[in-house]
Design an enzyme around this catalytic site. Structure first.
Site, PDB file in Angstrom:
ATOM      1  N   GLU A   1       0.850  -1.183   0.000  1.00 53.92           N
ATOM      2  CA  GLU A   1       0.000   0.000   0.000  1.00 53.92           C
ATOM      3  C   GLU A   1       0.891   1.240   0.000  1.00 53.92           C
ATOM      4  OE1 GLU A   1      -2.166  -0.963   3.580  1.00 53.92           O
ATOM      5  OE2 GLU A   1      -0.939   0.365   4.799  1.00 53.92           O
TER       6      GLU A   1
ATOM      7  N   HIS B   1      -4.014   3.420   8.356  1.00 56.71           N
ATOM      8  CA  HIS B   1      -2.748   2.909   8.890  1.00 56.71           C
ATOM      9  C   HIS B   1      -1.781   4.070   9.100  1.00 56.71           C
ATOM     10  CE1 HIS B   1      -3.532  -1.224   6.837  1.00 56.71           C
ATOM     11  NE2 HIS B   1      -4.081  -1.155   8.031  1.00 56.71           N
TER      12      HIS B   1
END
Lengths: 379, 293
Positions: free
Chosen positions: B209, B247
């Site tokens: 990611e 995150h």
């Protein structure tokens, strides 16, 4: 969480970093009084949490208190990159002979704090890294010992600091590192660290980014939060323990898990739509969280459709579906909703949602296509 | 085979008396994981789900020979728990806890570098070797044993891929969630190397990611060292710069860490990149079929 220049510099000063005399003002009258007290040429600096303040006209020099008042009045009426200027820092003007960059960052790859120095101060360090990477010096810091004096000295010599200033530079570098650790920062930066015409070192600008995960042990720093930095929806989401970022599109997204939420946005774009937000509701999909999340998503007038993408792993699909239906109760909206539930007991979950008049989908691709089509119909 | 955990894993649960700790201990036992001990300071002598609870990790290790630990304690205690496990000689520590301050992780990384303890996480779903052992919170029901090794930075996105593979009857050797924080334990490269050396693993899925440059480094490593087929997916193509996407590590900073750069790096290394998560299983199936010929 970002701190303003005036807040960051005040923290640096506590760790022995010299900063210009100055004070923050909320109105032009205060700015005049500060300028009168300093009784020197002053710099009026807008305090907003974006870069490029100077280019936007948010930093001006005033020769006397009258001019300080006038310029403060102008700058306090500005918006810089969409953010209103609510405060100005009135600092004594310094005669800058040379500008140095000095910062401490979290080095993800090396798993340590790294001090970065560059003789090309005043520019954004990313710009220096792109154009003249050879001008950047990096020093890895061992967290067991902190920044050692010989490391700071070596940095001073590498940056070509005047020999008479090496001792002062060492104190500033170690002070900056101590401020970084003490505030649980992810970035602490002095840019520029000015060498003045009088051959003194002084932090002309400062920036601290705090680690949100560590704010619980710094209630004093949490108080410094600038509410303009976040939209009211982002604040509400944060208070509810939801991770939310507003975007420009028209398809609202409610997803469990950050990676899946990003992937959902990507798939929407792949099918020609545009996501209105990033939103991670966390594990399961409890009714109260679904309700708050939906209220936040629908408060954005651009939203023409909402796509739910929930992976029912340990929380089964049917439980997730009941949570969604329960959460929808009491929310009045004509915005169409598409729900995609996957995982254990997903079929049962889809039936529950279909009974609640939601469109359902088996795959993420199908869900995204349905959401894109529904949003188009609403235009 | 499989990597990191298997039938020989003797697990200790740190924070076993907490809500999350107890819930997932039950799930792990039901899956067949050999849970030998729990630790909660001050609750030594009790039992949770038939598992003995100890006050310290050292006591638990001395009494039960636990070789792996999983951490479910609150964020403010997580770094301390990881180091307690390492000092007691635990060789693999898996930290599920989300929200650990990064300065704490810098200290943990510094200390662990002096030991032979490996850390997975924090802020991760843990790992599973289907049919053998699961350590963490990955739902066992969506997995089956087989040839695909998975390494990923996220949780539910990984479940999505696991589920799609299992639905196609493509099983997994081990799935490792390395976590979404900027400073964490095992990274892509270490896990890729283990999969390369694992006989059960015939193909590898890497799920990355935005944020940092670990994917770019992994791509270079794959090109040079990995002889097994790899399929990648990178989340966050539509993420704006400067905003943390859930995150702590998923943020585009100073123009680096974008999905486009990572995808380009994988493509340059000859690694096919799925356009959406559903395509991962398709690409893996094709690569496995080609490898059999």
């Amino acid at each position: 969480m970002k701190l303003h220049e005036y807040q960051s510099k005040a923290i640096f000063a506590q760790y022995g970093v010299p900063i210009p005399n100055g004070k923050v003002a909320s109105n032009a009258d205060e700015a005049r009084q500060i300028a009168a007290q300093l009784n020197k040429r002053v710099v009026i600096k807008s305090q907003v949490l974006v870069g490029g303040r100077g280019k936007a006209g948010g930093i001006k020099v005033a020769n006397d208190p009258d001019e300080a008042e006038q310029l403060a009045d102008q700058i306090l009426a500005m918006k810089i990159k969409g953010l209103p200027v609510r405060k100005v820092l009135v600092d004594e003007a310094i005669h800058i002979a040379k500008e140095i960059y000095l910062g401490v960052v979290v080095d993800r790859a090396a798993k340590c704090a790294t001090m970065i120095g560059s003789a090309a101060g005043g520019m954004e360090i990313e710009e220096v890294a792109r154009t003249t990477p050879e001008k950047i010096v990096r020093i890895k810091i061992d967290s067991a010992y902190g920044l050692l004096e010989y490391q700071a000295r070596a940095l001073a010599f590498a940056l070509g600091i005047d020999k008479t200033l090496v001792r002062d530079f060492t104190a500033i570098a170690t002070g900056l590192y101590r401020a970084f650790v003490a505030t649980d920062a992810t970035l602490a930066e002095i840019n520029p660290l000015a060498v003045t015409a009088e051959n003194k070192l002084i932090a002309a600008d400062g920036k601290i980014v705090l680690d949100d995960n560590a704010l619980y042990r710094h209630p004093d720093l949490e108080q410094l939060r600038d509410i303009d930095e976040e939209s009211s929806e982002e604040q509400r989401a944060r208070n509810a323990g939801l991770s939310y970022v507003k975007l420009d599109g028209d398809i609202g997204c409610m997803v469990n898990g950050a990676g899946l939420a990003m992937a959902t946005m990507d798939v929407i774009k792949f099918y020609g739509g545009a996501p209105a937000n990033f939103l991670d509701i966390g594990g399961g999909a409890k009714a109260d969280k679904v309700k708050t999340a939906l209220e936040i998503i629908l408060s954005d007038p651009n939203v023409k459709c909402v796509l739910f993408n929930i992976f029912g792993g340990i929380t089964r699909g049917d439980e997730v579906a009941r949570g969604v239906v329960e959460g929808l109760k009491g929310i009045k909206t004509r915005v169409p909703m598409v729900a995609r539930i996957v995982g254990t007991n997903a079929e049962e979950g889809r039936r529950i949602l279909a009974d609640a008049n939601m469109m359902t989908a088996e795959t993420l691709e199908e869900g995204a296509q349905k959401a894109v089509a529904a949003a188009k119909r609403m235009q | 085979m499989s990597i990191l955990i298997d039938k020989k894993t003797k697990l200790l649960v740190q924070g076993i008396t907490g809500r999350e700790g107890e819930f997932h201990t039950k799930q792990m036992i039901e899956y067949g994981t050999h849970v030998v001990a729990g630790v909660t300071p001050g609750r030594g002598g009790e039992q949770v789900l038939g598992v003995p609870v100890f006050d310290t990790v050292a006591q638990a290790v001395a009494q039960t020979d636990a070789n792996t630990s999983v951490v479910y304690v609150p964020a403010r205690a997580a770094a301390d728990s990881i180091l307690e496990a390492a000092d007691a000689g635990i060789k693999l520590v898996v930290c599920i806890t989300e929200g650990v301050p990064v300065v704490d992780m810098l200290r943990v990384a510094r200390r662990l570098a002096e030991t032979d303890t490996r850390l997975v996480g924090p802020n991760c779903p843990g790992l599973i070797s289907p049919g053998k052992s699961k350590v963490g919170i990955i739902p066992g029901a969506i997995c089956m044993p087989g040839p695909v090794g998975i390494v990923a930075r996220s949780g539910t996105l990984t479940y999505e891929v696991l589920h799609a593979l299992t639905q196609r009857r493509i099983g997994q050797s081990t799935c490792v969630g390395i976590g979404g924080d900027p400073v964490h334990g095992l990274g892509f490269i270490e896990v890729l190397e283990m999969f390369q050396n694992d006989r059960q693993t015939k193909a590898i899925v890497l799920i990355g990611e935005i944020g940092g440059t670990d994917e770019e480094k992994a791509a270079a490593f794959i090109k040079k060292n990995v002889r097994k087929p790899v399929v990648a997916f990178v989340a966050g193509q539509t993420a704006p710069p400067g905003k943390r996407m859930g995150h702590a590590g998923a943020i585009i900073e100073g123009g680096t860490g974008t999905a486009a750069e990572k995808i380009a790096a994988f493509q340059a290394a000859g690694v096919p990149v799925a356009r959406f998560p559903g395509e991962v299983a398709e690409l893996v199936a094709r690569r496995l079929a080609r490898a059999k010929k």
